[in-house]
Design a protein around this motif. Sequence first.
Motif, mmCIF file in Angstrom:
data_model
loop_
_atom_site.group_PDB
_atom_site.id
_atom_site.type_symbol
_atom_site.label_atom_id
_atom_site.label_comp_id
_atom_site.label_asym_id
_atom_site.label_seq_id
_atom_site.Cartn_x
_atom_site.Cartn_y
_atom_site.Cartn_z
ATOM 1 N N ASP A 138 -10.236 -0.815 10.131
ATOM 2 C CA ASP A 138 -10.666 0.307 10.967
ATOM 3 C C ASP A 138 -10.647 1.623 10.187
ATOM 4 O OD1 ASP A 138 -11.555 1.544 13.222
ATOM 5 O OD2 ASP A 138 -9.838 1.070 14.473
ATOM 6 N N GLU A 139 -9.603 1.824 9.392
ATOM 7 C CA GLU A 139 -9.492 3.056 8.597
ATOM 8 C C GLU A 139 -10.644 3.187 7.609
ATOM 9 O OE1 GLU A 139 -5.750 3.195 6.638
ATOM 10 O OE2 GLU A 139 -4.598 2.897 8.473
ATOM 11 N N THR A 140 -10.915 2.098 6.893
ATOM 12 C CA THR A 140 -11.930 2.154 5.837
ATOM 13 C C THR A 140 -13.333 2.298 6.399
ATOM 14 O OG1 THR A 140 -10.496 0.738 4.490
ATOM 15 C CG2 THR A 140 -12.780 1.001 3.762
ATOM 16 N N LEU A 141 -13.615 1.590 7.488
ATOM 17 C CA LEU A 141 -14.955 1.641 8.073
ATOM 18 C C LEU A 141 -15.226 2.959 8.790
ATOM 19 C CD1 LEU A 141 -15.382 -1.948 9.603
ATOM 20 C CD2 LEU A 141 -16.554 -1.003 7.612
ATOM 21 N N GLY B 80 -9.002 22.961 4.865
ATOM 22 C CA GLY B 80 -9.249 21.602 5.336
ATOM 23 C C GLY B 80 -9.849 20.718 4.266
ATOM 24 N N LYS B 81 -10.786 21.269 3.491
ATOM 25 C CA LYS B 81 -11.414 20.497 2.427
ATOM 26 C C LYS B 81 -10.418 20.133 1.334
ATOM 27 C CE LYS B 81 -16.072 22.347 3.156
ATOM 28 N NZ LYS B 81 -17.185 23.138 2.571
ATOM 29 N N ARG B 82 -9.535 21.073 0.989
ATOM 30 C CA ARG B 82 -8.516 20.778 -0.017
ATOM 31 C C ARG B 82 -7.519 19.748 0.497
ATOM 32 N NH1 ARG B 82 -7.068 26.789 -2.547
ATOM 33 N NH2 ARG B 82 -9.094 27.113 -3.594
ATOM 34 N N LEU B 83 -7.177 19.864 1.767
ATOM 35 C CA LEU B 83 -6.230 18.920 2.360
ATOM 36 C C LEU B 83 -6.797 17.509 2.386
ATOM 37 C CD1 LEU B 83 -3.481 18.626 3.752
ATOM 38 C CD2 LEU B 83 -4.626 19.088 5.935
ATOM 39 N N SER B 84 -8.107 17.387 2.598
ATOM 40 C CA SER B 84 -8.727 16.058 2.652
ATOM 41 C C SER B 84 -8.668 15.355 1.300
ATOM 42 C CB SER B 84 -10.183 16.169 3.112
ATOM 43 O OG SER B 84 -10.975 16.851 2.136
ATOM 44 N N GLY B 85 -8.413 16.106 0.232
ATOM 45 C CA GLY B 85 -8.300 15.483 -1.081
ATOM 46 C C GLY B 85 -7.017 14.711 -1.276
ATOM 47 N N VAL B 86 -6.002 15.005 -0.455
ATOM 48 C CA VAL B 86 -4.705 14.334 -0.602
ATOM 49 C C VAL B 86 -4.273 13.633 0.675
ATOM 50 C CG1 VAL B 86 -3.903 15.888 -2.405
ATOM 51 C CG2 VAL B 86 -3.467 16.467 0.001
ATOM 52 N N LEU B 87 -4.973 13.880 1.792
ATOM 53 C CA LEU B 87 -4.556 13.326 3.079
ATOM 54 C C LEU B 87 -5.754 12.791 3.841
ATOM 55 C CD1 LEU B 87 -2.179 13.043 5.191
ATOM 56 C CD2 LEU B 87 -3.017 15.208 6.147
ATOM 57 N N SER B 88 -5.609 11.578 4.364
ATOM 58 C CA SER B 88 -6.629 10.991 5.229
ATOM 59 C C SER B 88 -6.196 11.179 6.680
ATOM 60 C CB SER B 88 -6.798 9.500 4.920
ATOM 61 O OG SER B 88 -7.688 8.895 5.849
ATOM 62 N N LEU B 89 -6.948 11.954 7.424
ATOM 63 C CA LEU B 89 -6.637 12.221 8.829
ATOM 64 C C LEU B 89 -7.187 11.066 9.668
ATOM 65 C CD1 LEU B 89 -5.280 14.590 10.415
ATOM 66 C CD2 LEU B 89 -7.599 15.384 10.919
ATOM 67 N N ASP B 90 -6.479 9.945 9.639
ATOM 68 C CA ASP B 90 -7.005 8.684 10.167
ATOM 69 C C ASP B 90 -6.476 8.321 11.553
ATOM 70 O OD1 ASP B 90 -4.432 8.322 9.347
ATOM 71 O OD2 ASP B 90 -4.824 6.624 8.040
ATOM 72 N N PHE B 91 -6.428 9.296 12.442
ATOM 73 C CA PHE B 91 -5.911 9.037 13.783
ATOM 74 C C PHE B 91 -6.966 8.423 14.709
ATOM 75 C CE2 PHE B 91 -2.966 12.499 12.451
ATOM 76 C CZ PHE B 91 -1.788 11.761 12.550
ATOM 77 N N VAL B 92 -8.231 8.760 14.498
ATOM 78 C CA VAL B 92 -9.298 8.251 15.361
ATOM 79 C C VAL B 92 -9.705 6.861 14.865
ATOM 80 C CG1 VAL B 92 -11.594 8.666 16.289
ATOM 81 C CG2 VAL B 92 -10.090 10.602 15.779
ATOM 82 N N ARG B 93 -9.451 5.847 15.694
ATOM 83 C CA ARG B 93 -9.717 4.447 15.311
ATOM 84 C C ARG B 93 -10.644 3.812 16.345
ATOM 85 N NH1 ARG B 93 -5.792 2.917 11.440
ATOM 86 N NH2 ARG B 93 -4.253 4.584 11.136
ATOM 87 N N PRO B 94 -11.949 3.826 16.112
ATOM 88 C CA PRO B 94 -12.903 3.312 17.105
ATOM 89 C C PRO B 94 -12.682 1.841 17.476
ATOM 90 C CG PRO B 94 -14.029 4.633 15.459
ATOM 91 C CD PRO B 94 -12.625 4.456 14.972
ATOM 92 N N LEU B 95 -12.391 0.993 16.488
ATOM 93 C CA LEU B 95 -12.205 -0.425 16.796
ATOM 94 C C LEU B 95 -10.977 -0.641 17.679
ATOM 95 C CD1 LEU B 95 -13.035 -2.155 13.386
ATOM 96 C CD2 LEU B 95 -14.475 -1.971 15.418
ATOM 97 N N THR B 96 -9.908 0.103 17.421
ATOM 98 C CA THR B 96 -8.707 -0.008 18.244
ATOM 99 C C THR B 96 -8.983 0.443 19.670
ATOM 100 O OG1 THR B 96 -7.297 0.390 16.317
ATOM 101 C CG2 THR B 96 -6.304 0.726 18.482
ATOM 102 N N MET B 97 -9.717 1.525 19.831
ATOM 103 C CA MET B 97 -10.044 2.011 21.174
ATOM 104 C C MET B 97 -10.959 1.034 21.897
ATOM 105 S SD MET B 97 -10.431 6.148 20.678
ATOM 106 C CE MET B 97 -11.679 6.058 19.380
ATOM 107 N N LEU B 98 -11.926 0.468 21.180
ATOM 108 C CA LEU B 98 -12.822 -0.516 21.779
ATOM 109 C C LEU B 98 -12.062 -1.760 22.208
ATOM 110 C CD1 LEU B 98 -15.732 -1.368 22.427
ATOM 111 C CD2 LEU B 98 -15.909 -2.259 20.098
#
Length: 319
Positions: free
Chosen positions: A236-239, A256-274
Motif C-alpha cells: 500500500d505504501e509503495t503503490l 515541506g519539499k525538504r522534509l519529503s526528502g527524509v520522511l514519507s508521510l504515509d498515513f493515507v492508505r487507500p487499500l487499507t481503507m477499501l
Amino acid sequence: MQIQQLLPRRRSVVLAIAAVLTTVPGPARAQVTTGPTQGLISESPAFYAVVNGAIGGVSAAVRAWRGHRSVRSALLGGTAGGLVTYGGMRLVGASTPLRVPGLMLTGLGASLSRNAGIGVPAFSRVVLPMPLGSLELGLGDAFHARYRFSASSLLMTSLAVVQRPSGTSLDLGKSLNSLTPVFVTGSRLHAVGAAEDVAASGQEFGRVIRLSERSTKPLDGVLRHESVHVAQEIRDETLFSADIGDALLGRSGTIGKRLSGVLSLDFVRPLTMLDGGLGLSMHALHGTSWMRDTYSEREAYMLSGERPCSADGRTRCSW
C-alpha cells in the motif's frame, strides 16, 4: 528503439513468472469445516495471486489513463508487478529465513507496478523496506539511493515505547529477522473489532508488530501472520501512500519539499481503507466480523498457513 522500450517490460514479466513459480508452499494446514462466512472470500492461493495481480494492474492502468499514457502497457507491467508482490508475500508467510527476502521482493513488485503506472522504466525507482522506513534506489541511467523514514512507523514505534511500563519490550532478534520493530508484551492485547473479552495473539499497525506472551498459539506462527500484514502495508505504501504524502508535502512550500526528502508521510492508505469498507459491508450483509473477515486478514491467514476450523470461521486452527 522499440526493442529498448520492451526490455524493461519483459524483465518485469520474467520476474513475475519466476516469483510465482519459485515461491515455496505454505506450512501444513489443518482440515477445516466450511461455514457460511468462509465462501465469501476464497481460500485458494490462486485467488490471492489473481487479486494481487489485479491490484498492481488496475492501479497502474488508472494512473496511465489519467496521465494519457498507454493503458495496455501499464496494465501488463502493473499486473506483472502484482504477481511479483504476491510471490514476495508468500515467502514472508512461509518461514523466518525467507522473511527478509520476501519483504524485499514485495517492495520490488510494488515498485514495478508503480513505475508501470507513471510510465517510467521498470527499475528506475525501486523501494525496498527497511526498519522504520525504506531505501529508495534509482537504477536508471544514473544510480542514486536515499533512505526515508516512515511517518506511520515512527508514530507506532513511539506509542509502543511509551507503553513500556505495561511490560512491553523490544525483541531485537525478532525485529532483525522481520526487518521491522517487534514488541513483546506480557499483557493482554484486545482484538480490534471484537467483543471486550476477545484477546488477540498479535497486532500490526504501521509496520510495527506487537506479540502477546499470553497467546496460546506459537509466537513464531503469530509473527508470520503479522509479518504478512507488514508486507501488505509495504504494498500500500509503495503503490499509493508515499506518492500521496509527497504531493501533500509538496504543497507545503520549501519546508515541506525538504522534509519529503527524509520522511514519507504515509498515513493515507487507500487499500487499507477499501479493505475496511469491504469488511463493514460484509458485516452488514452477512453478519461476519468486520475485522477478522476482511480480505487482508484472510490473505494473512492463508499465506501464514492458518485456517478457520469452526463452522462460523471465527476459531482458527494452529499451524
